[in-house]
Motif scaffolding. Structure first.
Motif, PDB file in Angstrom:
ATOM      1  N   GLU A  15     -10.670  37.153   8.075  1.00 34.62           N
ATOM      2  CA  GLU A  15     -10.947  38.129   7.023  1.00 34.62           C
ATOM      3  C   GLU A  15     -10.010  37.934   5.833  1.00 34.62           C
ATOM      4  OE1 GLU A  15     -10.993  43.015   6.359  1.00 34.62           O
ATOM      5  OE2 GLU A  15     -10.480  42.161   8.306  1.00 34.62           O
ATOM      6  N   PRO A  16     -10.563  37.828   4.620  1.00 38.73           N
ATOM      7  CA  PRO A  16      -9.711  37.664   3.435  1.00 38.73           C
ATOM      8  C   PRO A  16      -9.063  38.981   3.026  1.00 38.73           C
ATOM      9  CG  PRO A  16     -12.003  37.770   2.781  1.00 38.73           C
ATOM     10  CD  PRO A  16     -11.997  37.796   4.290  1.00 38.73           C
ATOM     11  N   ILE A  17      -8.112  38.880   2.118  1.00 33.41           N
ATOM     12  CA  ILE A  17      -7.424  40.050   1.566  1.00 33.41           C
ATOM     13  C   ILE A  17      -7.721  40.129   0.070  1.00 33.41           C
ATOM     14  CG2 ILE A  17      -5.185  41.132   1.105  1.00 33.41           C
ATOM     15  CD1 ILE A  17      -4.111  39.641   3.576  1.00 33.41           C
ATOM     16  N   LYS A  18      -8.300  41.252  -0.367  1.00 33.06           N
ATOM     17  CA  LYS A  18      -8.566  41.468  -1.793  1.00 33.06           C
ATOM     18  C   LYS A  18      -7.508  42.391  -2.365  1.00 33.06           C
ATOM     19  CE  LYS A  18     -12.633  41.993  -3.496  1.00 33.06           C
ATOM     20  NZ  LYS A  18     -13.986  42.512  -3.826  1.00 33.06           N
ATOM     21  N   ILE A  19      -6.969  42.029  -3.510  1.00 30.42           N
ATOM     22  CA  ILE A  19      -5.924  42.834  -4.131  1.00 30.42           C
ATOM     23  C   ILE A  19      -5.956  42.636  -5.652  1.00 30.42           C
ATOM     24  CG2 ILE A  19      -4.188  41.007  -3.737  1.00 30.42           C
ATOM     25  CD1 ILE A  19      -2.141  43.306  -3.252  1.00 30.42           C
ATOM     26  N   LYS A  20      -5.948  43.731  -6.391  1.00 33.44           N
ATOM     27  CA  LYS A  20      -5.954  43.662  -7.854  1.00 33.44           C
ATOM     28  C   LYS A  20      -4.586  43.237  -8.361  1.00 33.44           C
ATOM     29  CE  LYS A  20      -9.275  47.456  -8.533  1.00 33.44           C
ATOM     30  NZ  LYS A  20      -9.450  48.812  -9.113  1.00 33.44           N
ATOM     31  N   ASP A  21      -4.577  42.523  -9.468  1.00 35.20           N
ATOM     32  CA  ASP A  21      -3.313  42.201 -10.134  1.00 35.20           C
ATOM     33  C   ASP A  21      -3.467  42.509 -11.615  1.00 35.20           C
ATOM     34  OD1 ASP A  21      -1.066  40.883 -11.392  1.00 35.20           O
ATOM     35  OD2 ASP A  21      -0.739  39.880  -9.480  1.00 35.20           O
ATOM     36  N   GLN A  22      -2.876  43.619 -12.043  1.00 35.93           N
ATOM     37  CA  GLN A  22      -3.025  44.066 -13.426  1.00 35.93           C
ATOM     38  C   GLN A  22      -2.403  43.098 -14.423  1.00 35.93           C
ATOM     39  OE1 GLN A  22      -5.004  46.386 -13.949  1.00 35.93           O
ATOM     40  NE2 GLN A  22      -5.095  47.539 -12.041  1.00 35.93           N
ATOM     41  N   LEU A  23      -1.384  42.355 -13.989  1.00 37.40           N
ATOM     42  CA  LEU A  23      -0.762  41.378 -14.882  1.00 37.40           C
ATOM     43  C   LEU A  23      -1.727  40.245 -15.184  1.00 37.40           C
ATOM     44  CD1 LEU A  23       1.651  40.239 -16.432  1.00 37.40           C
ATOM     45  CD2 LEU A  23       2.502  39.287 -14.279  1.00 37.40           C
ATOM     46  N   ALA A  24      -2.446  39.781 -14.178  1.00 37.67           N
ATOM     47  CA  ALA A  24      -3.433  38.713 -14.389  1.00 37.67           C
ATOM     48  C   ALA A  24      -4.520  39.167 -15.342  1.00 37.67           C
ATOM     49  CB  ALA A  24      -4.037  38.295 -13.049  1.00 37.67           C
ATOM     50  N   ILE A  25      -4.886  40.455 -15.240  1.00 36.28           N
ATOM     51  CA  ILE A  25      -5.909  40.998 -16.141  1.00 36.28           C
ATOM     52  C   ILE A  25      -5.352  41.133 -17.555  1.00 36.28           C
ATOM     53  CG2 ILE A  25      -7.288  43.054 -16.634  1.00 36.28           C
ATOM     54  CD1 ILE A  25      -7.439  43.440 -13.529  1.00 36.28           C
ATOM     55  N   ALA A  26      -4.130  41.657 -17.656  1.00 34.77           N
ATOM     56  CA  ALA A  26      -3.524  41.871 -18.977  1.00 34.77           C
ATOM     57  C   ALA A  26      -3.370  40.575 -19.759  1.00 34.77           C
ATOM     58  CB  ALA A  26      -2.163  42.548 -18.807  1.00 34.77           C
ATOM     59  N   LEU A 114       7.096  42.502 -18.443  1.00 38.40           N
ATOM     60  CA  LEU A 114       6.880  42.364 -19.884  1.00 38.40           C
ATOM     61  C   LEU A 114       7.201  43.676 -20.588  1.00 38.40           C
ATOM     62  CD1 LEU A 114       3.362  40.653 -19.752  1.00 38.40           C
ATOM     63  CD2 LEU A 114       5.549  39.506 -20.159  1.00 38.40           C
ATOM     64  N   GLY A 115       7.646  43.582 -21.810  1.00 34.07           N
ATOM     65  CA  GLY A 115       7.837  44.772 -22.632  1.00 34.07           C
ATOM     66  C   GLY A 115       8.684  45.841 -21.992  1.00 34.07           C
ATOM     67  N   GLY A 116       9.852  45.453 -21.514  1.00 35.37           N
ATOM     68  CA  GLY A 116      10.752  46.424 -20.917  1.00 35.37           C
ATOM     69  C   GLY A 116      10.534  46.666 -19.438  1.00 35.37           C
ATOM     70  N   GLN A 122      10.402  41.933  -9.675  1.00 39.39           N
ATOM     71  CA  GLN A 122      11.757  41.641  -9.204  1.00 39.39           C
ATOM     72  C   GLN A 122      12.321  42.799  -8.384  1.00 39.39           C
ATOM     73  OE1 GLN A 122      15.041  41.522 -12.075  1.00 39.39           O
ATOM     74  NE2 GLN A 122      15.630  39.539 -11.252  1.00 39.39           N
ATOM     75  N   ASN A 123      12.979  42.448  -7.281  1.00 40.22           N
ATOM     76  CA  ASN A 123      13.663  43.408  -6.408  1.00 40.22           C
ATOM     77  C   ASN A 123      12.729  44.449  -5.788  1.00 40.22           C
ATOM     78  OD1 ASN A 123      16.203  42.195  -6.834  1.00 40.22           O
ATOM     79  ND2 ASN A 123      16.466  43.347  -8.732  1.00 40.22           N
ATOM     80  N   LEU A 124      11.462  44.087  -5.626  1.00 41.36           N
ATOM     81  CA  LEU A 124      10.533  44.948  -4.899  1.00 41.36           C
ATOM     82  C   LEU A 124      10.516  44.591  -3.417  1.00 41.36           C
ATOM     83  CD1 LEU A 124       7.453  45.310  -7.291  1.00 41.36           C
ATOM     84  CD2 LEU A 124       9.489  46.757  -7.092  1.00 41.36           C
ATOM     85  N   LEU A 125      11.144  43.496  -3.057  1.00 45.36           N
ATOM     86  CA  LEU A 125      11.260  43.103  -1.651  1.00 45.36           C
ATOM     87  C   LEU A 125      12.739  42.973  -1.314  1.00 45.36           C
ATOM     88  CD1 LEU A 125       9.158  40.700   0.440  1.00 45.36           C
ATOM     89  CD2 LEU A 125      11.631  40.361   0.400  1.00 45.36           C
ATOM     90  N   SER A 126      13.143  43.614  -0.213  1.00 46.41           N
ATOM     91  CA  SER A 126      14.551  43.601   0.160  1.00 46.41           C
ATOM     92  C   SER A 126      14.696  43.555   1.673  1.00 46.41           C
ATOM     93  CB  SER A 126      15.261  44.835  -0.406  1.00 46.41           C
ATOM     94  OG  SER A 126      14.684  46.023   0.105  1.00 46.41           O
TER      95      SER A 126
END
Length: 213
Positions: A15-26, A114-116, A122-126
């Motif tokens: 089974e595949p995993i579907k996930i949106k990426d707003q950065l890829a869209i932006a 981007l933009g602040g 970054q640092n979302l995985l620890s």
């Protein structure tokens, strides 16, 4: 287009995993209603091999996202991930890389946004070095939605996977390349019986999910 040729037919049935990426869209890589589709073969290519750790990483991420999002499409880059134990604990490090691939959650080397800081990864995985994974577990991981703070813990154990005794004889021959073509092929088939079970028919207790408050 030339494609990677894997010799395990069940890879295509995972089974595949579907996930949106707003950065890829932006940034215009895809339309706003589209999503990334990750397959197990993406994890195999990233890791350079297929094994119970790589398959476990893929499956635990899939199950965690289903638990957090239900029927919604998960959003890449809006998920915080914490591994119990340090990066060197068992296979936390390699498993975390597959989790990063799918969720976008990265350590200190991640994208700063981007933009602040918009779309920051970054640092979302620890790694929580002072916390212990569940007993007998390969790993215990906490996933949190950053939009609503819903949080779950998932533990992955594979001690219940059966091991064909032939694997012990064949593995040195396969790893060193000294085995015959038939011996190397046989080892690969036996090895992937375990991988297939993790991905497509995990035994009871292999993946345990707890909702956290």
């Amino acid at each position: 287009m030339e494609q990677t040729k894997f010799n395990k037919s069940f890879f295509d049935a995972v089974e595949p995993i579907k996930i949106k990426d707003q950065l890829a869209i932006a940034l215009g890589a895809m339309d706003k209603n589209e999503a990334f589709v990750f397959t197990y073969t993406d994890a195999v290519k990233f890791a350079g091999h297929s094994c119970p750790a790589v398959s476990g990483a893929y499956k635990l991420t899939q199950l965690a996202l289903k638990s957090l999002y239900g029927n919604e499409t998960p959003v890449r880059g809006q998920i915080r991930v914490t591994f119990k134990g340090g990066v060197d604990y068992k296979v936390n490090g390699p498993i975390s890389q597959v989790v990063t691939l799918i969720t976008g959650a990265a350590g200190e080397s991640g994208f700063k946004g981007l933009g602040g800081g918009r779309y920051n990864r970054q640092n979302l995985l620890s790694f929580a070095e002072t916390e212990n994974a569940e007993e007998d577990a390969v790993c215990t991981v906490v996933f949190e939605r950053m939009d609503n703070n819903k949080k779950i813990e998932i533990s992955y154990s594979n001690y219940m996977l059966p091991a064909n005794p032939r694997m012990g004889d064949l593995m040195p021959l396969a790893v060193t390349g000294k085995g015959t073509d038939a011996e190397i092929k046989e080892f690969g088939e036996l090895w992937h019986e375990r991988v297939k079970a993790v991905l497509m028919n995990p035994p009871k207790g292999m993946f345990v999910i707890k909702e956290l408050k």
